[in-house]
Design an enzyme around this catalytic site. Sequence first.
Site, mmCIF file in Angstrom:
data_model
loop_
_atom_site.group_PDB
_atom_site.id
_atom_site.type_symbol
_atom_site.label_atom_id
_atom_site.label_comp_id
_atom_site.label_asym_id
_atom_site.label_seq_id
_atom_site.Cartn_x
_atom_site.Cartn_y
_atom_site.Cartn_z
ATOM 1 N N HIS A 120 0.884 -1.194 0.000
ATOM 2 C CA HIS A 120 0.000 0.000 0.000
ATOM 3 C C HIS A 120 0.908 1.227 0.000
ATOM 4 O O HIS A 120 1.441 1.618 1.033
ATOM 5 C CB HIS A 120 -0.908 -0.003 1.242
ATOM 6 C CG HIS A 120 -1.866 1.149 1.295
ATOM 7 N ND1 HIS A 120 -3.198 0.981 1.605
ATOM 8 C CD2 HIS A 120 -1.702 2.476 1.091
ATOM 9 C CE1 HIS A 120 -3.811 2.159 1.585
ATOM 10 N NE2 HIS A 120 -2.915 3.083 1.288
ATOM 11 N N HIS A 126 1.661 5.295 -1.664
ATOM 12 C CA HIS A 126 1.301 6.488 -2.446
ATOM 13 C C HIS A 126 2.573 7.094 -3.012
ATOM 14 O O HIS A 126 3.437 7.529 -2.256
ATOM 15 C CB HIS A 126 0.596 7.521 -1.551
ATOM 16 C CG HIS A 126 -0.669 7.001 -0.959
ATOM 17 N ND1 HIS A 126 -1.885 7.109 -1.580
ATOM 18 C CD2 HIS A 126 -0.906 6.332 0.201
ATOM 19 C CE1 HIS A 126 -2.823 6.535 -0.827
ATOM 20 N NE2 HIS A 126 -2.253 6.058 0.261
ATOM 21 N N LYS A 135 -8.976 -0.322 -5.930
ATOM 22 C CA LYS A 135 -9.073 0.271 -4.588
ATOM 23 C C LYS A 135 -10.374 1.027 -4.422
ATOM 24 O O LYS A 135 -10.667 1.944 -5.187
ATOM 25 C CB LYS A 135 -7.886 1.220 -4.378
ATOM 26 C CG LYS A 135 -7.919 2.036 -3.087
ATOM 27 C CD LYS A 135 -7.617 1.202 -1.865
ATOM 28 C CE LYS A 135 -7.731 2.005 -0.579
ATOM 29 N NZ LYS A 135 -6.605 2.894 -0.327
ATOM 30 N N HIS A 171 -10.565 1.010 1.623
ATOM 31 C CA HIS A 171 -10.321 1.940 2.727
ATOM 32 C C HIS A 171 -11.580 1.881 3.577
ATOM 33 O O HIS A 171 -12.577 2.510 3.259
ATOM 34 C CB HIS A 171 -10.082 3.362 2.198
ATOM 35 C CG HIS A 171 -9.769 4.350 3.284
ATOM 36 N ND1 HIS A 171 -8.593 5.068 3.350
ATOM 37 C CD2 HIS A 171 -10.484 4.736 4.372
ATOM 38 C CE1 HIS A 171 -8.590 5.845 4.419
ATOM 39 N NE2 HIS A 171 -9.739 5.669 5.054
ATOM 40 N N HIS A 193 -4.791 -0.867 5.699
ATOM 41 C CA HIS A 193 -4.292 -0.170 6.894
ATOM 42 C C HIS A 193 -5.222 -0.295 8.095
ATOM 43 O O HIS A 193 -5.762 0.685 8.582
ATOM 44 C CB HIS A 193 -3.986 1.302 6.594
ATOM 45 C CG HIS A 193 -5.014 2.026 5.762
ATOM 46 N ND1 HIS A 193 -6.357 2.005 6.046
ATOM 47 C CD2 HIS A 193 -4.889 2.787 4.649
ATOM 48 C CE1 HIS A 193 -7.005 2.730 5.149
ATOM 49 N NE2 HIS A 193 -6.132 3.203 4.286
ATOM 50 N N ASP A 242 1.407 2.503 3.536
ATOM 51 C CA ASP A 242 0.551 3.691 3.404
ATOM 52 C C ASP A 242 1.414 4.949 3.495
ATOM 53 O O ASP A 242 0.962 5.991 3.962
ATOM 54 C CB ASP A 242 -0.570 3.715 4.441
ATOM 55 C CG ASP A 242 -1.660 4.712 4.086
ATOM 56 O OD1 ASP A 242 -1.684 5.185 2.933
ATOM 57 O OD2 ASP A 242 -2.472 5.031 4.970
HETATM 58 C C1 NCD Z 1 -3.422 8.941 2.180
HETATM 59 C C2 NCD Z 1 -2.915 9.977 1.151
HETATM 60 O O1 NCD Z 1 -2.390 11.001 1.575
HETATM 61 O O2 NCD Z 1 -3.056 9.728 -0.041
HETATM 62 N N1 NCD Z 1 -3.505 9.555 3.474
HETATM 63 C C3 NCD Z 1 -3.495 8.935 4.651
HETATM 64 O O3 NCD Z 1 -3.673 9.599 5.683
HETATM 65 N N2 NCD Z 1 -3.288 7.648 4.765
HETATM 66 C C4 NCD Z 1 -4.706 8.361 1.717
HETATM 67 C C5 NCD Z 1 -5.140 7.130 2.473
HETATM 68 O O4 NCD Z 1 -4.585 6.056 2.292
HETATM 69 O O5 NCD Z 1 -6.067 7.240 3.281
HETATM 70 ZN ZN ZN Z 2 -3.243 5.031 1.649
#
Ligand code: NCD
Ligand code: ZN
Length: 331
Positions: A12, A14, A93, A132, A166, A238
């Site tokens: 996971h 970003h 997702k 999520h 998560h 995450d």
């Molecule tokens: C994530 C993001 O910034 O893209 N933020 C987070 O707090 N985890 C998005 C997500 O996974 O919820």
């Molecule tokens: Zn995330």
Amino acid sequence: MQLQLHTPLDMHLHLRQGEMLQNIAKCSSDFFSGAIIMPNTVPPVTTKEQLLGYKREILNNTSGFTPYMTLFFKNDYDKTFLQSVRDELTAIKLYPAGITTNSEGGVSGFGIEELEPTLQAMSELGIPLCIHGESDGFVMDREAEFMPIYESIAKNFPDLTIIMEHITTKAAVETLQKYDNLFATITLHHLYITLDDVAGGMLQPHLFCKPIAKRPEDKAALQSVAFSGHEKVMFGSDSAPHPRDKKESCGCAAGVFTAPVALPALAQIFEQNGALDKLQAFIGDNARRIYGVQAPEKTVTLEKKPFEVAQTYGGVVPMFAGQTLEWSVVQ
Ligand code: NCD
Ligand code: ZN
């Protein structure tokens, strides 16, 4: 003391786009063999062209790294469309609308009838569903309130692989065990922190994320499944970088940036809990089995030697900035 990790995966992640991606992608590709790439870009990844373009952008900014691509769930994806992208994607997702960063285009109703056509097609095509899982209720209760939705999807689509992303609560750990088709990712930060670390003293914006960190008993439940190497859980950082001015500001963006510290910090907490022998399962073996992915071999060696975490990586403040961890990666 040294520790070798084989083909570590981050299930996971970003990576963002453009300049941010160029600045931070290396923080993952230096240490991980591959990662599940989240689709909450601006705009979100909803077409084959976007997915391929985004994959190309990631490949251009990394080396020896497999991006496992995902689409942003939409109720109107039909089987013909999904068939046409099947070979390019690893999962889809699902975000509740507006629940977190860049999720405005998510789902606003969770009735099985609304989700049925897309979920049925995914189930038939063997495409895993990442969720999520948060309601729009009181922030500390959002994940627990989502459990009936996980259960209903798990029951109605027994052949669909469902990843509870998560997870942060004891309730989620319990639900996970109830259905054969439920699996979960656990982040680094939720193994380390509770809400006290975020807001118990001076507010710590760099630890603010969705889902928000919960109670000590929740953290203990997460630790217990992670440190046992439980076959249904896998590491998903995450790691969610935001520019410093979006974190240290009035209206702090949600997301903790953990990619640069993930492996040393995991080794530290697994060792402290006598679970170093379970880290390989958590960091890759379980994920390979759950997703059926085969990432190219990559061995990462860690050693028990102090690692001073920098204040920023690619201009983004990481978890543990300026602190010293007990393990470092042998470069
Ligand atoms: C994530 C993001 O910034 O893209 N933020 C987070 O707090 N985890 C998005 C997500 O996974 O919820
Ligand atoms: Zn995330």
